[in-house]
Scaffold this active site. Structure first.
Site, PDB file in Angstrom:
ATOM      1  N   HIS A  48       0.977  -1.175   0.038  1.00 52.82           N
ATOM      2  CA  HIS A  48      -0.075  -0.175   0.109  1.00 52.82           C
ATOM      3  C   HIS A  48       1.059   1.179  -0.012  1.00 52.82           C
ATOM      4  O   HIS A  48       2.055   1.132   0.501  1.00 52.82           O
ATOM      5  CB  HIS A  48      -0.825  -0.123   1.324  1.00 52.82           C
ATOM      6  N   ASP A  51       2.372   1.686   3.262  1.00 49.72           N
ATOM      7  CA  ASP A  51       3.306   0.624   3.658  1.00 49.72           C
ATOM      8  C   ASP A  51       4.995   1.132   3.383  1.00 49.72           C
ATOM      9  O   ASP A  51       5.884   0.817   4.109  1.00 49.72           O
ATOM     10  CB  ASP A  51       3.200  -0.596   3.199  1.00 49.72           C
TER      11      ASP A  51
HETATM   12  C1  3MF Z   1      -9.566  -6.529   0.417  1.00 47.24           C
HETATM   13  C2  3MF Z   1      -8.274  -6.773  -0.203  1.00 47.24           C
HETATM   14  C3  3MF Z   1      -7.144  -5.779   0.100  1.00 47.24           C
HETATM   15  C4  3MF Z   1      -6.349  -5.761  -1.300  1.00 47.24           C
HETATM   16  C5  3MF Z   1      -5.066  -4.787  -0.819  1.00 47.24           C
HETATM   17  C6  3MF Z   1      -4.480  -4.655  -2.161  1.00 47.24           C
HETATM   18  C7  3MF Z   1      -6.217  -5.524   2.118  1.00 47.24           C
HETATM   19  O1  3MF Z   1     -10.381  -7.359   0.489  1.00 47.24           O
HETATM   20  O2  3MF Z   1      -8.204  -7.855  -0.719  1.00 47.24           O
HETATM   21  O3  3MF Z   1      -6.495  -6.192   1.136  1.00 47.24           O
HETATM   22  O4  3MF Z   1      -5.951  -6.968  -1.776  1.00 47.24           O
HETATM   23  O5  3MF Z   1      -5.566  -3.458  -0.528  1.00 47.24           O
HETATM   24  O6  3MF Z   1      -4.924  -4.005  -3.255  1.00 47.24           O
END
Ligand code: 3MF
Ligand code: MG
Length: 343
Positions: A48, A51
């Site tokens: 992210h 992150d």
């Molecule tokens: C939510 C997700 C997310 C995405 C992530 C990257 C937190 O259901 O799957 O995980 O995968 O934000 O795109």
């Protein structure tokens, strides 16, 4: 034959909190997580924006540049690469009712600006891929938004992001619900259709998460097949899901091994390994897991994937072809089951 490359996100090693209870494990430091990647056979890190650069919204471009470059060095030192960057648009109060599709123009502007910063971070980390999980782009009640306008706002946002950077590629990660009651772009069909409305359809594709497809009542392998037929499968989030409930992110193959087999089969049929794109995981450790073993779900999911690659490659072609020629799908099904059950 090309080897598969694996990735996961640092959020996949987590403290075990759920909506009904607090964390149950100590935080594993980011540096320590990075150390686990190579050790477990992973090479790609999913990010992210925050992150990579903590509290990204409070930082100047200079500061973002400094921190993202430091992160790139950390990756280089460990022999890792960034697979993608995704803007985390679902936690900021301004985005409470969505970003790109919000009714409030200030929220729409904020979402686009933050996403442009995420693209800058992707460029600095050395990846062309941005993933868009459209978390709050949708509604709790239908009367709150005009879906026609919302899809137009979304198209406009995608165009602005494409224009921001000539090399960025946008992979939409469809999910039908959670946190919203109904999400816009619930399936890969919607994502691909959106791509053709943008100013550069070649740079808009998708990421398919197994659990998200299952929540939509669809077969993840067929969703992958649709994306592959359009040259738009740019990543996957493999995991598993036990029925139509909250998004569980269980270990790959842990609920439905045959469904997992078919996802691997589809990646093999599509020549996915040869594209150099990553086999990404998006899996959660069980809440009961102790911190010392809170990464096993990643290792196990990768191991199951590789075993299934072997199962796909060793499935007797003659039997498959003969059964198809005879239209004897009962025999084909039994051959698949026997192959999966064999030691
Ligand atoms: C939510 C997700 C997310 C995405 C992530 C990257 C937190 O259901 O799957 O995980 O995968 O934000 O795109
Ligand atoms: Mg995901």
């Amino acid at each position: 034959m090309a080897d598969y490359r694996f990735s996961f996100g640092p959020w996949n090693i987590h403290e075990g909190a759920d909506p009904f209870g607090p964390p149950v494990r100590a935080t594993v430091e980011f540096g320590q997580k990075l150390g686990l990647y190579r050790q477990m056979g992973f090479e790609g890190v999913q990010f992210h924006d925050d992150d990579a650069v903590a509290n990204v919204e409070e930082k100047s471009f200079d500061q973002i540049q400094k921190e993202a470059s430091a992160m790139k060095k950390l990756l280089d030192d460990q022999g890792l690469v960034a697979e993608f960057v995704a803007p985390r648009l679902w936690e900021t109060p301004l985005g409470v009712d969505g970003g790109y599709t919000a009714n409030d123009p200030a929220a729409r502007r904020w979402a686009i600006e933050r996403s442009k910063r995420a693209i800058d971070i992707a460029n600095l980390l050395g990846t062309n891929l941005m993933v868009l999980w459209l978390a709050r782009e949708g509604t709790y009640i239908r009367e709150s938004k005009n879906a026609i306008e919302a899809y137009h706002h979304l198209r406009d946002a995608l165009n602005q992001l494409l224009e921001h950077s000539p090399q960025i590629e946008l992979a939409i990660e469809p999910k039908p619900n959670e946190p919203m009651d109904q999400a816009y772009v619930p399936t890969i069909g919607h994502a691909v259709a959106m791509s053709y409305q943008t100013c550069d359809p070649r740079r808009v594709g998708g990421l398919i998460e197994s659990a998200h497809a299952l929540l939509a009542g669809l077969d993840p392998a067929d969703e992958m097949g649709f994306a592959l037929a359009h040259d738009k499968l740019w990543s996957v989030h493999l995991n598993d899901q036990n029925g139509l409930k909250f998004d569980q992110d269980k270990s790959f193959g842990s609920v439905n091994l045959r469904c997992a087999f078919n996802q691997v089969r589809m990646l093999e049929l599509g020549g996915y390994a040869q594209t150099g794109r990553f086999v990404g995981l998006d899996v959660k450790a069980m809440r009961t897991q102790k911190v010392e073993q809170a990464h096993l779900h990643l290792q196990n999911s990768r191991a199951v994937f590789l075993t299934l690659v072997d199962k796909v490659r060793t499935f007797p072609q003659e039997i498959q072809q003969q059964c198809v020629a005879d239209r004897n799908y009962e025999a084909l099904e039994m051959a698949v089951l026997e192959h999966l059950l064999a030691k």
